[in-house]
Design a protein around this motif. Structure first.
Motif, mmCIF file in Angstrom:
data_model
loop_
_atom_site.group_PDB
_atom_site.id
_atom_site.type_symbol
_atom_site.label_atom_id
_atom_site.label_comp_id
_atom_site.label_asym_id
_atom_site.label_seq_id
_atom_site.Cartn_x
_atom_site.Cartn_y
_atom_site.Cartn_z
ATOM 1 N N ILE A 30 -1.577 5.159 0.414
ATOM 2 C CA ILE A 30 -1.025 5.353 -0.928
ATOM 3 C C ILE A 30 0.496 5.497 -0.862
ATOM 4 O O ILE A 30 1.233 4.879 -1.643
ATOM 5 C CB ILE A 30 -1.678 6.569 -1.607
ATOM 6 C CG1 ILE A 30 -3.141 6.250 -1.922
ATOM 7 C CG2 ILE A 30 -0.924 6.966 -2.873
ATOM 8 C CD1 ILE A 30 -3.942 7.445 -2.389
ATOM 9 N N PHE A 31 0.973 6.322 0.068
ATOM 10 C CA PHE A 31 2.421 6.487 0.232
ATOM 11 C C PHE A 31 3.085 5.161 0.568
ATOM 12 O O PHE A 31 4.129 4.815 0.009
ATOM 13 C CB PHE A 31 2.709 7.527 1.321
ATOM 14 C CG PHE A 31 4.156 7.636 1.668
ATOM 15 C CD1 PHE A 31 5.024 8.309 0.823
ATOM 16 C CD2 PHE A 31 4.664 7.036 2.816
ATOM 17 C CE1 PHE A 31 6.376 8.410 1.129
ATOM 18 C CE2 PHE A 31 6.000 7.129 3.123
ATOM 19 C CZ PHE A 31 6.864 7.812 2.285
ATOM 20 N N GLN A 32 2.484 4.417 1.472
ATOM 21 C CA GLN A 32 3.060 3.130 1.870
ATOM 22 C C GLN A 32 3.022 2.143 0.719
ATOM 23 O O GLN A 32 3.927 1.322 0.561
ATOM 24 C CB GLN A 32 2.325 2.569 3.092
ATOM 25 C CG GLN A 32 2.993 1.384 3.692
ATOM 26 C CD GLN A 32 4.379 1.707 4.213
ATOM 27 O OE1 GLN A 32 4.642 2.796 4.689
ATOM 28 N NE2 GLN A 32 5.271 0.746 4.112
ATOM 29 N N GLY A 33 1.964 2.192 -0.110
ATOM 30 C CA GLY A 33 1.895 1.315 -1.282
ATOM 31 C C GLY A 33 3.015 1.605 -2.267
ATOM 32 O O GLY A 33 3.643 0.685 -2.802
ATOM 33 N N ILE A 34 3.275 2.891 -2.508
ATOM 34 C CA ILE A 34 4.371 3.266 -3.406
ATOM 35 C C ILE A 34 5.710 2.829 -2.821
ATOM 36 O O ILE A 34 6.562 2.285 -3.531
ATOM 37 C CB ILE A 34 4.344 4.787 -3.665
ATOM 38 C CG1 ILE A 34 3.098 5.150 -4.471
ATOM 39 C CG2 ILE A 34 5.605 5.241 -4.395
ATOM 40 C CD1 ILE A 34 2.839 6.631 -4.570
ATOM 41 N N ARG A 35 5.872 3.052 -1.530
ATOM 42 C CA ARG A 35 7.121 2.647 -0.883
ATOM 43 C C ARG A 35 7.306 1.132 -0.932
ATOM 44 O O ARG A 35 8.418 0.633 -1.137
ATOM 45 C CB ARG A 35 7.104 3.131 0.568
ATOM 46 C CG ARG A 35 8.346 2.804 1.296
ATOM 47 C CD ARG A 35 8.297 3.264 2.715
ATOM 48 N NE ARG A 35 9.336 2.538 3.427
ATOM 49 C CZ ARG A 35 9.825 2.904 4.574
ATOM 50 N NH1 ARG A 35 9.358 3.968 5.175
ATOM 51 N NH2 ARG A 35 10.770 2.200 5.143
ATOM 52 N N THR A 36 6.215 0.391 -0.765
ATOM 53 C CA THR A 36 6.286 -1.072 -0.796
ATOM 54 C C THR A 36 6.647 -1.570 -2.188
ATOM 55 O O THR A 36 7.364 -2.563 -2.332
ATOM 56 C CB THR A 36 4.953 -1.684 -0.330
ATOM 57 O OG1 THR A 36 4.662 -1.200 0.969
ATOM 58 C CG2 THR A 36 5.006 -3.191 -0.299
ATOM 59 N N ILE A 37 6.157 -0.890 -3.205
ATOM 60 C CA ILE A 37 6.494 -1.291 -4.580
ATOM 61 C C ILE A 37 7.969 -1.032 -4.864
ATOM 62 O O ILE A 37 8.648 -1.855 -5.492
ATOM 63 C CB ILE A 37 5.597 -0.544 -5.590
ATOM 64 C CG1 ILE A 37 4.167 -1.082 -5.506
ATOM 65 C CG2 ILE A 37 6.124 -0.693 -7.015
ATOM 66 C CD1 ILE A 37 3.161 -0.293 -6.297
ATOM 67 N N LEU A 38 8.486 0.113 -4.394
ATOM 68 C CA LEU A 38 9.880 0.466 -4.685
ATOM 69 C C LEU A 38 10.881 -0.331 -3.849
ATOM 70 O O LEU A 38 11.891 -0.806 -4.378
ATOM 71 C CB LEU A 38 10.090 1.965 -4.453
ATOM 72 C CG LEU A 38 9.311 2.893 -5.390
ATOM 73 C CD1 LEU A 38 9.551 4.329 -5.001
ATOM 74 C CD2 LEU A 38 9.707 2.642 -6.830
ATOM 75 N N ILE A 39 10.641 -0.418 -2.544
ATOM 76 C CA ILE A 39 11.579 -1.109 -1.646
ATOM 77 C C ILE A 39 10.782 -2.069 -0.754
ATOM 78 O O ILE A 39 10.446 -1.732 0.374
ATOM 79 C CB ILE A 39 12.341 -0.103 -0.763
ATOM 80 C CG1 ILE A 39 12.960 1.013 -1.595
ATOM 81 C CG2 ILE A 39 13.416 -0.812 0.057
ATOM 82 C CD1 ILE A 39 13.450 2.171 -0.773
#
Length: 63
Positions: A30-39
């Motif tokens: 989940i954290f990596q998904g959010i990070r991938t969406i942002l940057i």
């Protein structure tokens, strides 16, 4: 000759590590998904794909 591992003969420390990984893979994904969406970078996308594959492996009990 390759030896097959039976999950019921794992040592206790290996069962503990597997349980910890099962609990942590979803929050990491989940954290990596959010990070991938942002940057979005290539590394982030590949890491997210790896996390999703590991989560699916635990869900379907592939290992």
């Amino acid at each position: 000759m390759k030896k097959k591992f039976n999950q019921y003969t794992f040592q206790s420390w290996m069962k503990t590590i597997k349980g910890i990984c099962k609990q942590l893979i979803i929050p990491f994904a989940i954290f990596q998904g959010i990070r991938t969406i942002l940057i979005p970078t290539t590394f982030d996308v590949l890491l997210l794909a790896i996390f999703i594959l590991i989560a699916l492996a635990f869900y379907f009990e592939w290992f």
